[in-house]
Enzyme design. Sequence first.
Site, PDB file in Angstrom:
ATOM      1  N   GLU A   1      36.661  35.849  42.692  1.00  0.00           N
ATOM      2  CA  GLU A   1      36.483  34.470  42.218  1.00  0.00           C
ATOM      3  C   GLU A   1      35.021  34.038  42.174  1.00  0.00           C
ATOM      4  O   GLU A   1      34.596  33.313  41.285  1.00  0.00           O
ATOM      5  CB  GLU A   1      37.261  33.488  43.126  1.00  0.00           C
TER       6      GLU A   1
ATOM      7  N   GLU B   1      45.664  37.580  47.115  1.00  0.00           N
ATOM      8  CA  GLU B   1      46.181  36.471  47.942  1.00  0.00           C
ATOM      9  C   GLU B   1      47.698  36.553  48.092  1.00  0.00           C
ATOM     10  O   GLU B   1      48.231  36.329  49.180  1.00  0.00           O
ATOM     11  CB  GLU B   1      45.788  35.125  47.314  1.00  0.00           C
TER      12      GLU B   1
ATOM     13  N   ALA C   1      44.674  34.828  39.065  1.00  0.00           N
ATOM     14  CA  ALA C   1      45.120  33.663  38.294  1.00  0.00           C
ATOM     15  C   ALA C   1      44.796  33.926  36.833  1.00  0.00           C
ATOM     16  O   ALA C   1      43.883  34.702  36.523  1.00  0.00           O
ATOM     17  CB  ALA C   1      44.378  32.423  38.772  1.00  0.00           C
TER      18      ALA C   1
ATOM     19  N   GLY D   1      44.209  35.948  42.966  1.00  0.00           N
ATOM     20  CA  GLY D   1      45.556  35.539  43.365  1.00  0.00           C
ATOM     21  C   GLY D   1      46.476  36.717  43.646  1.00  0.00           C
ATOM     22  O   GLY D   1      47.456  36.565  44.382  1.00  0.00           O
TER      23      GLY D   1
HETATM   24  N1  COA Z   1      43.481  36.179  33.542  1.00  0.00           N
HETATM   25  C1  COA Z   1      43.802  36.255  32.232  1.00  0.00           C
HETATM   26  N2  COA Z   1      43.825  37.397  31.555  1.00  0.00           N
HETATM   27  C2  COA Z   1      43.535  38.511  32.206  1.00  0.00           C
HETATM   28  C3  COA Z   1      43.199  38.520  33.580  1.00  0.00           C
HETATM   29  C4  COA Z   1      43.170  37.286  34.248  1.00  0.00           C
HETATM   30  N3  COA Z   1      42.917  37.191  35.561  1.00  0.00           N
HETATM   31  N4  COA Z   1      42.928  39.790  33.957  1.00  0.00           N
HETATM   32  C5  COA Z   1      43.111  40.560  32.865  1.00  0.00           C
HETATM   33  N5  COA Z   1      43.464  39.794  31.812  1.00  0.00           N
HETATM   34  C6  COA Z   1      43.755  40.209  30.441  1.00  0.00           C
HETATM   35  C7  COA Z   1      42.486  40.544  29.668  1.00  0.00           C
HETATM   36  O1  COA Z   1      41.901  39.362  29.153  1.00  0.00           O
HETATM   37  C8  COA Z   1      43.038  41.439  28.611  1.00  0.00           C
HETATM   38  O2  COA Z   1      43.690  40.633  27.636  1.00  0.00           O
HETATM   39  P1  COA Z   1      43.471  40.930  26.051  1.00  0.00           P
HETATM   40  O3  COA Z   1      43.997  42.330  25.858  1.00  0.00           O
HETATM   41  O4  COA Z   1      44.304  39.891  25.383  1.00  0.00           O
HETATM   42  O5  COA Z   1      42.007  40.831  25.806  1.00  0.00           O
HETATM   43  C9  COA Z   1      44.120  42.222  29.319  1.00  0.00           C
HETATM   44  O6  COA Z   1      44.476  41.436  30.461  1.00  0.00           O
HETATM   45  C10 COA Z   1      43.661  43.591  29.805  1.00  0.00           C
HETATM   46  O7  COA Z   1      42.508  43.397  30.622  1.00  0.00           O
HETATM   47  P2  COA Z   1      41.115  44.154  30.377  1.00  0.00           P
HETATM   48  O8  COA Z   1      40.023  43.303  30.961  1.00  0.00           O
HETATM   49  O9  COA Z   1      40.982  44.543  28.941  1.00  0.00           O
HETATM   50  O10 COA Z   1      41.334  45.470  31.260  1.00  0.00           O
HETATM   51  P3  COA Z   1      40.195  46.364  31.950  1.00  0.00           P
HETATM   52  O11 COA Z   1      40.875  47.581  32.419  1.00  0.00           O
HETATM   53  O12 COA Z   1      39.027  46.507  31.066  1.00  0.00           O
HETATM   54  O13 COA Z   1      39.706  45.517  33.232  1.00  0.00           O
HETATM   55  C11 COA Z   1      40.009  44.165  35.189  1.00  0.00           C
HETATM   56  C12 COA Z   1      40.610  45.235  34.266  1.00  0.00           C
HETATM   57  C13 COA Z   1      41.115  43.796  36.198  1.00  0.00           C
HETATM   58  C14 COA Z   1      38.799  44.712  35.917  1.00  0.00           C
HETATM   59  C15 COA Z   1      39.614  42.936  34.348  1.00  0.00           C
HETATM   60  O14 COA Z   1      40.720  42.577  33.516  1.00  0.00           O
HETATM   61  C16 COA Z   1      39.251  41.725  35.173  1.00  0.00           C
HETATM   62  O15 COA Z   1      38.163  41.656  35.711  1.00  0.00           O
HETATM   63  N6  COA Z   1      40.162  40.712  35.255  1.00  0.00           N
HETATM   64  C17 COA Z   1      39.901  39.480  35.938  1.00  0.00           C
HETATM   65  C18 COA Z   1      40.003  39.641  37.436  1.00  0.00           C
HETATM   66  C19 COA Z   1      39.647  38.342  38.141  1.00  0.00           C
HETATM   67  O16 COA Z   1      38.534  37.860  38.093  1.00  0.00           O
HETATM   68  N7  COA Z   1      40.646  37.774  38.828  1.00  0.00           N
HETATM   69  C20 COA Z   1      40.479  36.583  39.609  1.00  0.00           C
HETATM   70  C21 COA Z   1      40.814  35.397  38.813  1.00  0.00           C
HETATM   71  S1  COA Z   1      40.588  33.916  39.768  1.00  0.00           S
END
Ligand code: COA
Length: 259
Positions: free
Chosen positions: A133, A113, A66, A110
């Site tokens: 989450e 999911e 999400a 998500g």
């Molecule tokens: N929601 C909103 N933005 C997200 C996102 C999410 N779930 N996942 C990634 N992004 C965005 C980041 O904020 C970043 O945006 P920015 O460039 O404007 O700062 C961009 O996508 C790239 O992500 P980044 O975190 O820089 O990449 P990474 O390779 O360092 O890490 C992940 C990748 C997937 C490990 C990390 O993005 C992450 O942990 N995301 C969230 C996953 C999560 O908790 N999902 C469940 C949500 S309920």
Amino acid sequence: MALENVLIEKRGRVAIVTINRPDKLNALNIATRKEILAAFEQLKGDDDVRVVVITGAGEKSFIAGADINEFAGMSAIGQRGVMKGGRAFDSVEDFPKPVIAMINGFALGGGCELAMSCDIRIASSKARLGQPEIKLGIIPGGGGTQRMARLIGEGKAMELILTGDMISAEEAKRLGLVNHVFEPDELETKTLELADRIAELSPVALAMAKASVKNASRMNLREGLDSEIDLFALCFSSEDKEEGVRAFIEKRKPEFKGK
Ligand code: COA
């Protein structure tokens, strides 16, 4: 409805639905969830489409969950409304045609999911899956606790959901969370090969088969067995059944019309 965050491309009888927010790793904001619903509604009525493949744009991510930005300051009532209002994942699960998740990278929250709402999951060897989450102080709310426990068993689902750990595609295959793992450069070809094979089969029988397998986790055994007989019998009202049986007897390839 004009789609901005979701692309639909047709390759023969297969439609590829791509979640297209690569700069946000295809995170699902509210607008994108609504577009997924609209895309599947559109594809449901399109008789030329027999199988749908869903994937994420870019090299890195299927769907990173999400859109976390939308959680900040969101009220309980507001979030409940978002989840109950547009049940995009349920619409994928209930879609009357087979849906294959082509997991090209991160499938988190998500994203995992949505993949579990699909019928078959094919992952790139560089994919990472998980339900993180818990690390945000919340729990999966798009079916994660329910579908994962049914798909891989309560114990394994519990560990993944309570730790929020990300796992590799190979580990996901070992757990039964994905069906197959391919190298990134083979992922699309292998997924489309499978999709094309399924797309040649009877759309009527595919819809009945999907509904019946889904019943295994929705009904008790007696109800499921009774329902299976009804769905099996219903196939006998289709032209496709006659075509399939005749083609076998006449030693030729069947030509299913979905009627
Ligand atoms: N929601 C909103 N933005 C997200 C996102 C999410 N779930 N996942 C990634 N992004 C965005 C980041 O904020 C970043 O945006 P920015 O460039 O404007 O700062 C961009 O996508 C790239 O992500 P980044 O975190 O820089 O990449 P990474 O390779 O360092 O890490 C992940 C990748 C997937 C490990 C990390 O993005 C992450 O942990 N995301 C969230 C996953 C999560 O908790 N999902 C469940 C949500 S309920």
